[in-house]
Write a protein that holds these residues in place. Sequence first.
Motif, short mmCIF file in Angstrom:
data_model
loop_
_atom_site.label_atom_id
_atom_site.label_comp_id
_atom_site.label_asym_id
_atom_site.label_seq_id
_atom_site.Cartn_x
_atom_site.Cartn_y
_atom_site.Cartn_z
N THR A 56 0.83 -1.21 0.00
CA THR A 56 0.00 0.00 0.00
C THR A 56 0.86 1.25 0.00
O THR A 56 0.61 2.20 -0.75
CB THR A 56 -0.93 0.00 1.23
N GLN A 57 1.89 1.26 0.82
CA GLN A 57 2.77 2.43 0.88
C GLN A 57 3.50 2.65 -0.45
O GLN A 57 3.71 3.78 -0.87
CB GLN A 57 3.77 2.27 2.02
N ALA A 58 3.85 1.56 -1.11
CA ALA A 58 4.57 1.68 -2.38
C ALA A 58 3.70 2.29 -3.47
O ALA A 58 4.21 2.89 -4.43
CB ALA A 58 5.07 0.31 -2.83
N LEU A 59 2.38 2.18 -3.33
CA LEU A 59 1.47 2.72 -4.35
C LEU A 59 1.39 4.24 -4.30
O LEU A 59 0.99 4.87 -5.28
CB LEU A 59 0.07 2.11 -4.18
N ASN A 60 1.74 4.83 -3.18
CA ASN A 60 1.76 6.29 -3.09
C ASN A 60 3.17 6.77 -3.43
O ASN A 60 4.10 6.63 -2.65
CB ASN A 60 1.39 6.75 -1.68
N ALA A 500 11.48 0.80 -13.38
CA ALA A 500 11.33 2.25 -13.28
C ALA A 500 10.30 2.69 -12.25
O ALA A 500 10.44 3.75 -11.63
CB ALA A 500 10.98 2.84 -14.65
N HIS A 501 9.24 1.91 -12.05
CA HIS A 501 8.15 2.34 -11.19
C HIS A 501 8.17 1.65 -9.83
O HIS A 501 7.15 1.62 -9.13
CB HIS A 501 6.81 2.09 -11.88
N ASP A 502 9.30 1.09 -9.44
CA ASP A 502 9.42 0.40 -8.16
C ASP A 502 10.47 1.14 -7.32
O ASP A 502 11.66 1.12 -7.63
CB ASP A 502 9.85 -1.05 -8.38
N ALA A 503 10.00 1.81 -6.24
CA ALA A 503 10.91 2.59 -5.40
C ALA A 503 11.96 1.71 -4.73
O ALA A 503 13.13 2.09 -4.61
CB ALA A 503 10.11 3.35 -4.33
N ALA A 504 11.56 0.50 -4.31
CA ALA A 504 12.51 -0.41 -3.67
C ALA A 504 13.58 -0.86 -4.65
O ALA A 504 14.76 -0.97 -4.30
CB ALA A 504 11.77 -1.62 -3.10
N ALA A 505 13.19 -1.12 -5.91
CA ALA A 505 14.16 -1.54 -6.92
C ALA A 505 15.15 -0.41 -7.21
O ALA A 505 16.35 -0.65 -7.40
CB ALA A 505 13.44 -1.95 -8.20
N ARG A 506 14.66 0.82 -7.24
CA ARG A 506 15.54 1.95 -7.50
C ARG A 506 16.58 2.09 -6.38
O ARG A 506 17.77 2.28 -6.64
CB ARG A 506 14.73 3.25 -7.59
N GLU A 507 16.12 1.99 -5.12
CA GLU A 507 17.04 2.11 -3.98
C GLU A 507 18.03 0.96 -3.97
O GLU A 507 19.22 1.15 -3.71
CB GLU A 507 16.22 2.13 -2.68
N ALA A 508 17.54 -0.26 -4.25
CA ALA A 508 18.43 -1.43 -4.27
C ALA A 508 19.45 -1.32 -5.40
O ALA A 508 20.63 -1.65 -5.22
CB ALA A 508 17.60 -2.70 -4.42
N ALA A 509 19.01 -0.84 -6.56
CA ALA A 509 19.93 -0.70 -7.69
C ALA A 509 21.03 0.32 -7.39
O ALA A 509 22.19 0.13 -7.76
CB ALA A 509 19.15 -0.28 -8.94
N LEU A 510 20.67 1.40 -6.69
CA LEU A 510 21.65 2.41 -6.34
C LEU A 510 22.70 1.83 -5.37
O LEU A 510 23.91 2.06 -5.54
CB LEU A 510 20.96 3.62 -5.71
#
Length: 547
Positions: A56-60, A500-510
Amino acid sequence: MISRRISRKVENDDYRRLARYIRAADHGDEKSLMSWCAGCWAGDDYELAIREVADTQALNTRTTREKTYHLIVSFRPEDEAKLTPEMLKEIELEFAKALGFEEHQRHCGVHKNTNNLHMHMAYNMIHPEKLARHEPFRDYHIRDRVCRELERRFGLAIDNGRSVESTEPKRTPVAATVEAQTGQQSFDGYVKERRVSLLEALGQAAGWQQVHAAFARYGLEIRPHGNGLVIKDRNGRHAIKASSLDRSLSMGNLVRRFGAYVPPDQAKEHNPEDERYTAKPVQREPNRSALYEEYQAGVATRKAALENLNTRAQTELEAVRIRWDLERQKISREFFGRHRFELLKIARLHDAEHRLQTRKRIYTARETIRQATPYATWTDFLRWKAGLGNETALAILRSKKQLVEPESKAPRHGQREEIQEKWLKEQLDIATSTGVSSQTRRGLLAVTKARELADLEASMGGKQLFSDFTSSIDTKGTVFIRLASGGAIRDTGKQITYSAHDAAAREAALLFAQAKWGKALRNKGNILSPLGRNANEKGLISESREK
Protein backbone atom coordinates in the motif's frame (compact mmCIF):
# COMPACT_ATOMS: atom_id res chain seq x y z
CA MET A 1 -0.97 7.30 30.90
CA ILE A 2 1.27 9.25 28.57
CA SER A 3 1.69 9.08 24.80
CA ARG A 4 4.56 9.92 22.51
CA ARG A 5 5.10 9.92 18.77
CA ILE A 6 8.47 8.59 17.60
CA SER A 7 9.52 10.63 14.59
CA ARG A 8 11.73 9.18 11.87
CA LYS A 9 13.54 10.71 8.94
CA VAL A 10 12.22 9.60 5.56
CA GLU A 11 15.29 7.49 4.83
CA ASN A 12 14.78 5.60 8.11
CA ASP A 13 11.06 5.01 7.63
CA ASP A 14 10.69 1.22 7.47
CA TYR A 15 7.25 -0.19 8.35
CA ARG A 16 8.39 -3.82 8.01
CA ARG A 17 11.16 -3.39 10.53
CA LEU A 18 8.94 -1.54 13.01
CA ALA A 19 6.08 -4.05 12.80
CA ARG A 20 8.44 -7.00 13.31
CA TYR A 21 10.06 -5.24 16.25
CA ILE A 22 6.62 -4.69 17.80
CA ARG A 23 5.82 -8.38 17.56
CA ALA A 24 9.18 -10.04 18.18
CA ALA A 25 10.69 -7.61 20.70
CA ASP A 26 13.65 -9.97 20.83
CA HIS A 27 16.48 -7.70 21.92
CA GLY A 28 17.92 -7.62 25.41
CA ASP A 29 15.36 -8.41 28.10
CA GLU A 30 12.41 -7.37 25.94
CA LYS A 31 9.16 -9.20 26.53
CA SER A 32 6.22 -8.95 24.14
CA LEU A 33 2.98 -9.71 25.96
CA MET A 34 0.64 -9.52 22.95
CA SER A 35 0.49 -8.26 19.37
CA TRP A 36 -2.18 -7.85 16.73
CA CYS A 37 -2.95 -6.14 13.42
CA ALA A 38 -6.08 -4.30 12.26
CA GLY A 39 -7.51 -2.66 9.16
CA CYS A 40 -5.89 -5.23 6.84
CA TRP A 41 -7.43 -7.63 4.32
CA ALA A 42 -4.99 -10.22 5.69
CA GLY A 43 -7.08 -10.49 8.85
CA ASP A 44 -5.08 -11.90 11.77
CA ASP A 45 -2.12 -13.00 9.62
CA TYR A 46 0.49 -10.62 11.07
CA GLU A 47 3.26 -11.22 8.50
CA LEU A 48 0.93 -11.13 5.49
CA ALA A 49 -0.51 -7.89 6.82
CA ILE A 50 2.99 -6.40 6.91
CA ARG A 51 3.43 -7.17 3.21
CA GLU A 52 0.00 -5.67 2.54
CA VAL A 53 1.02 -2.41 4.26
CA ALA A 54 4.32 -2.28 2.38
CA ASP A 55 2.48 -2.73 -0.93
CA THR A 56 0.00 0.00 0.00
CA GLN A 57 2.77 2.43 0.88
CA ALA A 58 4.57 1.68 -2.38
CA LEU A 59 1.47 2.72 -4.35
CA ASN A 60 1.76 6.29 -3.09
CA THR A 61 4.62 7.74 -5.12
CA ARG A 62 3.72 11.42 -4.63
CA THR A 63 4.59 12.08 -1.01
CA THR A 64 8.19 12.83 -0.07
CA ARG A 65 7.52 12.54 3.67
CA GLU A 66 7.44 9.55 6.01
CA LYS A 67 4.56 7.08 5.61
CA THR A 68 4.59 5.49 9.08
CA TYR A 69 3.22 6.96 12.32
CA HIS A 70 4.83 5.30 15.36
CA LEU A 71 2.99 5.90 18.63
CA ILE A 72 3.93 4.70 22.12
CA VAL A 73 1.46 4.77 25.03
CA SER A 74 2.99 4.15 28.47
CA PHE A 75 1.12 3.22 31.67
CA ARG A 76 1.84 3.68 35.36
CA PRO A 77 3.14 0.57 37.22
CA GLU A 78 0.08 0.58 39.49
CA ASP A 79 -2.22 0.36 36.44
CA GLU A 80 -0.67 -2.82 35.05
CA ALA A 81 -2.92 -5.15 37.06
CA LYS A 82 -6.07 -3.35 35.83
CA LEU A 83 -5.29 -3.60 32.11
CA THR A 84 -6.74 -6.55 30.20
CA PRO A 85 -6.11 -7.49 26.53
CA GLU A 86 -9.60 -6.22 25.67
CA MET A 87 -8.96 -2.87 27.39
CA LEU A 88 -5.62 -2.46 25.60
CA LYS A 89 -7.23 -3.08 22.21
CA GLU A 90 -10.00 -0.61 23.04
CA ILE A 91 -7.41 2.00 24.06
CA GLU A 92 -5.61 1.53 20.74
CA LEU A 93 -8.87 1.88 18.82
CA GLU A 94 -9.69 5.16 20.59
CA PHE A 95 -6.32 6.59 19.62
CA ALA A 96 -6.84 5.42 16.02
CA LYS A 97 -10.25 7.14 15.87
CA ALA A 98 -9.00 10.38 17.41
CA LEU A 99 -5.95 10.58 15.14
CA GLY A 100 -7.91 9.74 11.99
CA PHE A 101 -6.37 6.29 11.49
CA GLU A 102 -9.47 4.17 12.16
CA GLU A 103 -9.68 3.12 8.48
CA HIS A 104 -5.91 2.71 8.13
CA GLN A 105 -3.80 -0.44 8.45
CA ARG A 106 -1.91 -0.84 11.70
CA HIS A 107 0.19 -3.25 13.78
CA CYS A 108 0.18 -3.06 17.55
CA GLY A 109 1.89 -4.74 20.49
CA VAL A 110 2.33 -4.53 24.25
CA HIS A 111 5.86 -4.67 25.71
CA LYS A 112 7.15 -5.18 29.23
CA ASN A 113 10.86 -4.42 29.20
CA THR A 114 10.87 -1.34 31.46
CA ASN A 115 9.26 -0.37 34.74
CA ASN A 116 6.26 0.83 32.76
CA LEU A 117 4.06 -1.40 30.64
CA HIS A 118 3.82 0.27 27.22
CA MET A 119 2.04 -0.24 23.93
CA HIS A 120 3.50 0.33 20.45
CA MET A 121 1.24 1.25 17.52
CA ALA A 122 2.48 1.44 13.93
CA TYR A 123 -0.04 3.24 11.72
CA ASN A 124 0.19 3.28 7.94
CA MET A 125 -0.32 6.95 7.09
CA ILE A 126 -1.36 5.99 3.53
CA HIS A 127 -5.10 5.30 3.28
CA PRO A 128 -5.60 1.75 1.87
CA GLU A 129 -8.24 2.88 -0.68
CA LYS A 130 -7.68 6.60 -1.32
CA LEU A 131 -3.87 6.16 -1.19
CA ALA A 132 -3.65 9.67 0.29
CA ARG A 133 -1.29 10.44 3.15
CA HIS A 134 -2.95 11.49 6.42
CA GLU A 135 -1.06 13.68 8.90
CA PRO A 136 -2.94 14.43 12.17
CA PHE A 137 -2.99 18.16 12.91
CA ARG A 138 -1.58 19.14 16.31
CA ASP A 139 -1.62 15.51 17.32
CA TYR A 140 -0.02 16.15 20.70
CA HIS A 141 -3.18 17.94 21.91
CA ILE A 142 -5.38 15.17 20.52
CA ARG A 143 -3.32 12.46 22.23
CA ASP A 144 -3.32 14.37 25.51
CA ARG A 145 -7.10 14.67 25.45
CA VAL A 146 -7.55 10.96 24.66
CA CYS A 147 -5.22 10.00 27.54
CA ARG A 148 -7.28 11.98 30.06
CA GLU A 149 -10.58 10.56 28.76
CA LEU A 150 -9.31 6.97 28.86
CA GLU A 151 -7.86 7.41 32.35
CA ARG A 152 -11.29 8.43 33.63
CA ARG A 153 -13.11 5.69 31.70
CA PHE A 154 -10.93 2.81 32.92
CA GLY A 155 -10.08 4.18 36.36
CA LEU A 156 -6.36 4.61 35.66
CA ALA A 157 -3.95 6.92 37.46
CA ILE A 158 -4.19 10.51 36.21
CA ASP A 159 -1.02 11.90 34.64
CA ASN A 160 -0.17 15.54 34.17
CA GLY A 161 -0.76 16.28 30.52
CA ARG A 162 0.24 19.09 28.24
CA SER A 163 -1.34 22.36 29.31
CA VAL A 164 -2.78 24.23 26.34
CA GLU A 165 -2.72 27.50 28.26
CA SER A 166 0.89 27.18 29.39
CA THR A 167 3.36 29.49 27.67
CA GLU A 168 6.43 27.73 29.08
CA PRO A 169 8.37 25.94 26.32
CA LYS A 170 8.75 22.20 26.80
CA ARG A 171 11.69 20.06 25.83
CA THR A 172 11.32 18.38 22.47
CA PRO A 173 10.71 14.60 22.53
CA VAL A 174 14.21 14.04 21.12
CA ALA A 175 15.79 16.20 23.85
CA ALA A 176 13.78 14.42 26.55
CA THR A 177 14.93 11.04 25.23
CA VAL A 178 18.58 12.18 25.13
CA GLU A 179 18.39 13.31 28.74
CA ALA A 180 16.70 10.07 29.83
CA GLN A 181 19.26 7.89 27.99
CA THR A 182 22.44 9.78 28.85
CA GLY A 183 21.55 11.37 32.20
CA GLN A 184 23.00 14.63 30.88
CA GLN A 185 21.29 17.90 30.07
CA SER A 186 20.40 18.38 26.41
CA PHE A 187 21.22 21.61 24.58
CA ASP A 188 17.49 22.18 24.16
CA GLY A 189 17.06 21.93 27.95
CA TYR A 190 20.04 24.21 28.61
CA VAL A 191 18.65 27.01 26.44
CA LYS A 192 15.08 26.74 27.74
CA GLU A 193 16.33 26.74 31.34
CA ARG A 194 17.68 30.25 30.64
CA ARG A 195 14.60 31.48 28.82
CA VAL A 196 13.52 34.07 31.42
CA SER A 197 16.98 35.64 31.71
CA LEU A 198 17.39 35.77 27.92
CA LEU A 199 13.99 37.39 27.35
CA GLU A 200 14.64 39.98 30.07
CA ALA A 201 17.96 40.93 28.44
CA LEU A 202 16.37 41.05 24.98
CA GLY A 203 13.61 43.29 26.30
CA GLN A 204 16.23 45.95 27.05
CA ALA A 205 18.16 45.51 23.77
CA ALA A 206 18.23 48.42 21.32
CA GLY A 207 19.91 46.68 18.37
CA TRP A 208 21.34 43.46 17.01
CA GLN A 209 24.68 43.81 18.80
CA GLN A 210 22.90 43.96 22.16
CA VAL A 211 20.95 40.84 21.13
CA HIS A 212 24.20 39.02 20.33
CA ALA A 213 25.73 40.15 23.63
CA ALA A 214 22.72 38.76 25.57
CA PHE A 215 23.06 35.33 23.96
CA ALA A 216 26.88 35.34 24.20
CA ARG A 217 26.68 35.55 28.01
CA TYR A 218 25.42 31.97 28.00
CA GLY A 219 27.77 30.70 25.26
CA LEU A 220 25.06 31.06 22.60
CA GLU A 221 24.57 32.88 19.33
CA ILE A 222 21.56 33.60 17.15
CA ARG A 223 22.01 33.34 13.41
CA PRO A 224 19.95 32.88 10.21
CA HIS A 225 19.14 29.37 9.01
CA GLY A 226 16.90 28.88 6.00
CA ASN A 227 14.03 31.36 6.28
CA GLY A 228 14.30 31.69 10.06
CA LEU A 229 16.72 31.91 12.95
CA VAL A 230 18.44 29.32 15.14
CA ILE A 231 20.05 29.53 18.55
CA LYS A 232 23.41 27.81 18.28
CA ASP A 233 26.06 26.65 20.72
CA ARG A 234 28.86 29.18 20.37
CA ASN A 235 31.46 26.50 21.12
CA GLY A 236 29.91 23.49 19.39
CA ARG A 237 27.45 22.30 16.76
CA HIS A 238 24.20 22.07 18.76
CA ALA A 239 21.31 24.27 17.64
CA ILE A 240 17.55 24.74 18.10
CA LYS A 241 14.95 26.89 16.35
CA ALA A 242 14.86 30.35 17.91
CA SER A 243 11.05 30.49 17.81
CA SER A 244 10.87 27.25 19.86
CA LEU A 245 12.22 29.27 22.81
CA ASP A 246 9.70 32.09 22.32
CA ARG A 247 7.59 33.37 19.43
CA SER A 248 9.09 36.84 19.87
CA LEU A 249 12.39 35.40 18.58
CA SER A 250 11.08 34.61 15.10
CA MET A 251 12.84 36.25 12.18
CA GLY A 252 9.83 38.43 11.36
CA ASN A 253 9.42 39.76 14.90
CA LEU A 254 13.10 40.58 15.38
CA VAL A 255 13.45 42.19 11.94
CA ARG A 256 10.44 44.42 12.66
CA ARG A 257 12.02 45.43 15.94
CA PHE A 258 15.71 45.80 15.06
CA GLY A 259 15.79 45.95 11.27
CA ALA A 260 17.61 43.55 8.91
CA TYR A 261 19.76 40.92 10.61
CA VAL A 262 23.30 42.05 11.45
CA PRO A 263 25.94 39.40 12.34
CA PRO A 264 27.91 39.76 15.59
CA ASP A 265 31.34 41.35 15.73
CA GLN A 266 34.00 38.90 14.55
CA ALA A 267 36.09 39.04 17.73
CA LYS A 268 34.60 36.82 20.44
CA GLU A 269 36.11 38.97 23.19
CA HIS A 270 33.66 41.73 22.21
CA ASN A 271 30.90 39.53 23.65
CA PRO A 272 32.32 37.66 26.69
CA GLU A 273 30.46 34.65 28.09
CA ASP A 274 29.65 33.92 31.73
CA GLU A 275 28.80 30.24 31.17
CA ARG A 276 28.48 27.70 28.38
CA TYR A 277 26.72 24.42 27.59
CA THR A 278 28.59 21.45 29.07
CA ALA A 279 25.97 18.65 29.11
CA LYS A 280 25.99 18.55 32.92
CA PRO A 281 24.17 15.74 34.77
CA VAL A 282 20.45 16.25 35.25
CA GLN A 283 20.44 14.61 38.71
CA ARG A 284 20.82 16.74 41.82
CA GLU A 285 22.54 14.11 43.98
CA PRO A 286 24.78 16.06 46.44
CA ASN A 287 27.62 13.49 46.35
CA ARG A 288 27.95 13.34 42.59
CA SER A 289 30.83 15.85 42.18
CA ALA A 290 33.71 13.41 42.62
CA LEU A 291 32.04 10.85 40.36
CA TYR A 292 31.38 13.44 37.68
CA GLU A 293 35.00 14.58 37.73
CA GLU A 294 36.08 10.94 37.31
CA TYR A 295 33.61 10.57 34.43
CA GLN A 296 34.90 13.70 32.67
CA ALA A 297 38.53 12.59 33.04
CA GLY A 298 37.73 9.15 31.65
CA VAL A 299 35.79 10.55 28.69
CA ALA A 300 38.59 13.02 27.89
CA THR A 301 41.16 10.18 27.90
CA ARG A 302 38.92 8.01 25.73
CA LYS A 303 38.26 10.84 23.28
CA ALA A 304 41.96 11.67 22.88
CA ALA A 305 42.86 8.01 22.32
CA LEU A 306 40.13 7.57 19.71
CA GLU A 307 41.17 10.75 17.88
CA ASN A 308 44.76 9.52 17.70
CA LEU A 309 43.55 6.17 16.43
CA ASN A 310 41.42 7.86 13.74
CA THR A 311 44.46 9.80 12.55
CA ARG A 312 46.44 6.56 12.37
CA ALA A 313 43.63 4.87 10.44
CA GLN A 314 43.51 7.66 7.85
CA THR A 315 47.29 7.46 7.37
CA GLU A 316 47.30 3.67 6.91
CA LEU A 317 44.31 3.64 4.56
CA GLU A 318 45.85 6.41 2.47
CA ALA A 319 49.04 4.33 2.17
CA VAL A 320 46.98 1.36 0.96
CA ARG A 321 45.18 3.54 -1.58
CA ILE A 322 48.45 4.92 -2.98
CA ARG A 323 50.00 1.45 -3.22
CA TRP A 324 47.14 -0.02 -5.23
CA ASP A 325 46.70 3.08 -7.36
CA LEU A 326 50.31 2.62 -8.45
CA GLU A 327 49.69 -1.09 -9.04
CA ARG A 328 46.72 -0.34 -11.31
CA GLN A 329 48.70 2.27 -13.20
CA LYS A 330 51.43 -0.31 -13.78
CA ILE A 331 48.88 -2.85 -15.07
CA SER A 332 47.37 -0.21 -17.39
CA ARG A 333 50.82 0.55 -18.86
CA GLU A 334 52.03 -3.03 -19.34
CA PHE A 335 48.90 -4.94 -20.39
CA PHE A 336 46.18 -4.47 -23.00
CA GLY A 337 42.73 -5.71 -23.90
CA ARG A 338 40.72 -8.22 -21.88
CA HIS A 339 43.80 -9.38 -19.98
CA ARG A 340 44.29 -5.89 -18.56
CA PHE A 341 40.62 -5.74 -17.58
CA GLU A 342 40.84 -9.05 -15.68
CA LEU A 343 44.04 -8.00 -13.89
CA LEU A 344 42.47 -4.68 -12.86
CA LYS A 345 39.51 -6.55 -11.43
CA ILE A 346 41.77 -8.83 -9.39
CA ALA A 347 43.84 -5.85 -8.23
CA ARG A 348 40.67 -4.12 -7.07
CA LEU A 349 39.68 -7.14 -4.99
CA HIS A 350 43.15 -7.37 -3.41
CA ASP A 351 42.94 -3.64 -2.70
CA ALA A 352 39.60 -4.11 -0.94
CA GLU A 353 40.99 -7.07 1.02
CA HIS A 354 44.03 -5.05 2.12
CA ARG A 355 41.85 -2.13 3.23
CA LEU A 356 39.55 -4.50 5.10
CA GLN A 357 42.45 -6.04 7.02
CA THR A 358 43.66 -2.55 7.92
CA ARG A 359 40.23 -1.56 9.19
CA LYS A 360 40.00 -4.76 11.24
CA ARG A 361 43.27 -3.91 13.01
CA ILE A 362 41.94 -0.43 13.72
CA TYR A 363 38.65 -1.83 15.04
CA THR A 364 40.56 -4.16 17.37
CA ALA A 365 42.56 -1.22 18.72
CA ARG A 366 39.37 0.83 19.07
CA GLU A 367 37.70 -1.99 21.00
CA THR A 368 40.66 -2.09 23.38
CA ILE A 369 40.21 1.63 24.08
CA ARG A 370 36.49 1.18 24.64
CA GLN A 371 37.05 -1.69 27.05
CA ALA A 372 39.57 0.39 29.01
CA THR A 373 36.95 3.17 29.31
CA PRO A 374 33.64 1.32 28.91
CA TYR A 375 31.36 4.34 28.90
CA ALA A 376 30.60 7.35 26.72
CA THR A 377 27.64 8.87 28.57
CA TRP A 378 27.02 9.79 32.19
CA THR A 379 24.36 7.08 32.54
CA ASP A 380 26.70 4.41 31.14
CA PHE A 381 29.36 5.55 33.62
CA LEU A 382 26.93 5.32 36.54
CA ARG A 383 25.84 1.83 35.49
CA TRP A 384 29.48 0.75 35.24
CA LYS A 385 30.33 2.17 38.68
CA ALA A 386 27.19 0.71 40.23
CA GLY A 387 28.17 -2.68 38.83
CA LEU A 388 31.49 -2.32 40.65
CA GLY A 389 29.65 -1.73 43.93
CA ASN A 390 29.66 2.08 44.12
CA GLU A 391 26.66 3.02 46.31
CA THR A 392 26.66 6.69 45.28
CA ALA A 393 26.38 5.79 41.59
CA LEU A 394 23.53 3.40 42.42
CA ALA A 395 21.73 6.12 44.39
CA ILE A 396 22.06 8.57 41.48
CA LEU A 397 20.65 5.99 39.06
CA ARG A 398 17.71 5.35 41.36
CA SER A 399 17.04 9.09 41.57
CA LYS A 400 16.23 9.18 37.87
CA LYS A 401 12.55 9.06 37.05
CA GLN A 402 13.00 6.95 33.98
CA LEU A 403 15.73 5.08 32.13
CA VAL A 404 15.06 4.82 28.41
CA GLU A 405 16.48 1.93 26.45
CA PRO A 406 17.30 2.24 22.73
CA GLU A 407 14.61 0.99 20.36
CA SER A 408 16.75 -1.67 18.71
CA LYS A 409 19.91 -3.59 19.36
CA ALA A 410 23.08 -2.20 17.78
CA PRO A 411 24.89 -4.58 15.45
CA ARG A 412 27.79 -6.47 16.98
CA HIS A 413 31.04 -4.53 16.61
CA GLY A 414 33.09 -5.79 13.69
CA GLN A 415 30.22 -7.83 12.25
CA ARG A 416 30.20 -5.80 9.04
CA GLU A 417 33.89 -6.47 8.47
CA GLU A 418 33.42 -10.20 9.02
CA ILE A 419 30.70 -10.28 6.34
CA GLN A 420 32.80 -8.27 3.89
CA GLU A 421 35.82 -10.50 4.47
CA LYS A 422 33.74 -13.62 3.85
CA TRP A 423 32.42 -12.38 0.50
CA LEU A 424 35.74 -10.85 -0.59
CA LYS A 425 37.31 -14.30 -0.37
CA GLU A 426 34.44 -15.66 -2.45
CA GLN A 427 34.93 -12.94 -5.08
CA LEU A 428 38.70 -13.52 -5.23
CA ASP A 429 38.12 -17.24 -5.80
CA ILE A 430 35.75 -16.42 -8.66
CA ALA A 431 38.02 -13.76 -10.20
CA THR A 432 41.08 -16.04 -10.21
CA SER A 433 39.26 -19.22 -11.28
CA THR A 434 40.34 -20.93 -14.51
CA GLY A 435 38.23 -22.70 -17.06
CA VAL A 436 35.37 -20.21 -16.66
CA SER A 437 34.37 -17.74 -19.38
CA SER A 438 34.73 -14.05 -18.62
CA GLN A 439 30.96 -13.54 -19.05
CA THR A 440 30.14 -16.23 -16.49
CA ARG A 441 32.80 -14.91 -14.12
CA ARG A 442 31.37 -11.39 -14.34
CA GLY A 443 27.86 -12.68 -13.66
CA LEU A 444 28.96 -14.73 -10.64
CA LEU A 445 30.76 -11.71 -9.19
CA ALA A 446 27.59 -9.63 -9.51
CA VAL A 447 25.44 -12.26 -7.79
CA THR A 448 28.02 -12.55 -5.00
CA LYS A 449 27.87 -8.78 -4.47
CA ALA A 450 24.07 -8.97 -4.13
CA ARG A 451 24.41 -11.76 -1.55
CA GLU A 452 26.90 -9.67 0.39
CA LEU A 453 24.44 -6.76 0.44
CA ALA A 454 21.69 -9.10 1.69
CA ASP A 455 23.91 -10.29 4.55
CA LEU A 456 24.87 -6.73 5.47
CA GLU A 457 21.21 -5.67 5.55
CA ALA A 458 20.32 -8.59 7.81
CA SER A 459 23.15 -7.72 10.22
CA MET A 460 22.23 -4.03 10.40
CA GLY A 461 18.52 -4.63 10.92
CA GLY A 462 17.45 -1.91 8.46
CA LYS A 463 15.54 -2.15 5.20
CA GLN A 464 15.67 -5.65 3.74
CA LEU A 465 15.86 -4.73 0.04
CA PHE A 466 17.89 -7.79 -1.00
CA SER A 467 16.33 -10.37 1.34
CA ASP A 468 14.93 -13.42 -0.48
CA PHE A 469 16.11 -12.21 -3.90
CA THR A 470 16.50 -14.63 -6.79
CA SER A 471 18.99 -14.39 -9.64
CA SER A 472 19.82 -15.81 -13.05
CA ILE A 473 22.61 -15.34 -15.59
CA ASP A 474 22.13 -15.59 -19.36
CA THR A 475 24.70 -16.77 -21.91
CA LYS A 476 26.08 -13.22 -22.34
CA GLY A 477 26.80 -12.86 -18.63
CA THR A 478 23.88 -10.49 -17.99
CA VAL A 479 22.64 -10.85 -14.42
CA PHE A 480 18.95 -10.60 -13.53
CA ILE A 481 18.18 -9.96 -9.83
CA ARG A 482 14.52 -10.23 -8.83
CA LEU A 483 13.66 -8.62 -5.49
CA ALA A 484 11.04 -9.71 -2.97
CA SER A 485 9.23 -6.39 -3.60
CA GLY A 486 8.52 -7.52 -7.18
CA GLY A 487 11.04 -5.19 -8.82
CA ALA A 488 14.07 -6.31 -10.79
CA ILE A 489 17.67 -5.24 -11.45
CA ARG A 490 19.54 -6.05 -14.67
CA ASP A 491 23.35 -5.86 -14.68
CA THR A 492 25.15 -6.03 -18.04
CA GLY A 493 28.56 -5.22 -16.58
CA LYS A 494 28.70 -1.74 -18.10
CA GLN A 495 25.34 -0.50 -16.84
CA ILE A 496 22.58 -1.39 -14.39
CA THR A 497 18.89 -1.10 -15.26
CA TYR A 498 16.09 -1.28 -12.69
CA SER A 499 12.26 -1.37 -12.67
CA ALA A 500 11.33 2.25 -13.28
CA HIS A 501 8.15 2.34 -11.19
CA ASP A 502 9.42 0.40 -8.16
CA ALA A 503 10.91 2.59 -5.40
CA ALA A 504 12.51 -0.41 -3.67
CA ALA A 505 14.16 -1.54 -6.92
CA ARG A 506 15.54 1.95 -7.50
CA GLU A 507 17.04 2.11 -3.98
CA ALA A 508 18.43 -1.43 -4.27
CA ALA A 509 19.93 -0.70 -7.69
CA LEU A 510 21.65 2.41 -6.34
CA LEU A 511 23.19 0.43 -3.45
CA PHE A 512 24.24 -2.32 -5.86
CA ALA A 513 25.83 0.17 -8.28
CA GLN A 514 27.69 1.96 -5.46
CA ALA A 515 29.02 -1.39 -4.23
CA LYS A 516 30.33 -2.11 -7.75
CA TRP A 517 31.54 1.29 -8.92
CA GLY A 518 31.51 3.70 -5.97
CA LYS A 519 29.54 6.92 -5.66
CA ALA A 520 30.70 8.42 -8.97
CA LEU A 521 27.63 7.33 -10.94
CA ARG A 522 25.64 8.54 -13.92
CA ASN A 523 21.86 8.19 -13.47
CA LYS A 524 19.83 8.58 -16.64
CA GLY A 525 16.20 7.52 -16.37
CA ASN A 526 16.31 4.05 -14.85
CA ILE A 527 19.88 3.31 -16.00
CA LEU A 528 22.96 3.57 -13.79
CA SER A 529 26.53 3.55 -15.06
CA PRO A 530 29.96 4.64 -13.77
CA LEU A 531 31.34 8.05 -14.64
CA GLY A 532 34.57 8.37 -16.64
CA ARG A 533 35.90 8.08 -20.18
CA ASN A 534 36.39 4.33 -19.87
CA ALA A 535 33.38 3.01 -17.95
CA ASN A 536 34.97 -0.29 -17.00
CA GLU A 537 38.36 0.93 -15.79
CA LYS A 538 37.12 4.17 -14.20
CA GLY A 539 34.36 2.28 -12.47
CA LEU A 540 36.81 -0.23 -11.07
CA ILE A 541 39.14 2.48 -9.81
CA SER A 542 36.31 4.43 -8.18
CA GLU A 543 35.04 1.26 -6.52
CA SER A 544 38.47 0.53 -5.09
CA ARG A 545 38.30 3.85 -3.26
CA GLU A 546 34.78 3.34 -1.96
CA LYS A 547 34.32 2.03 1.54
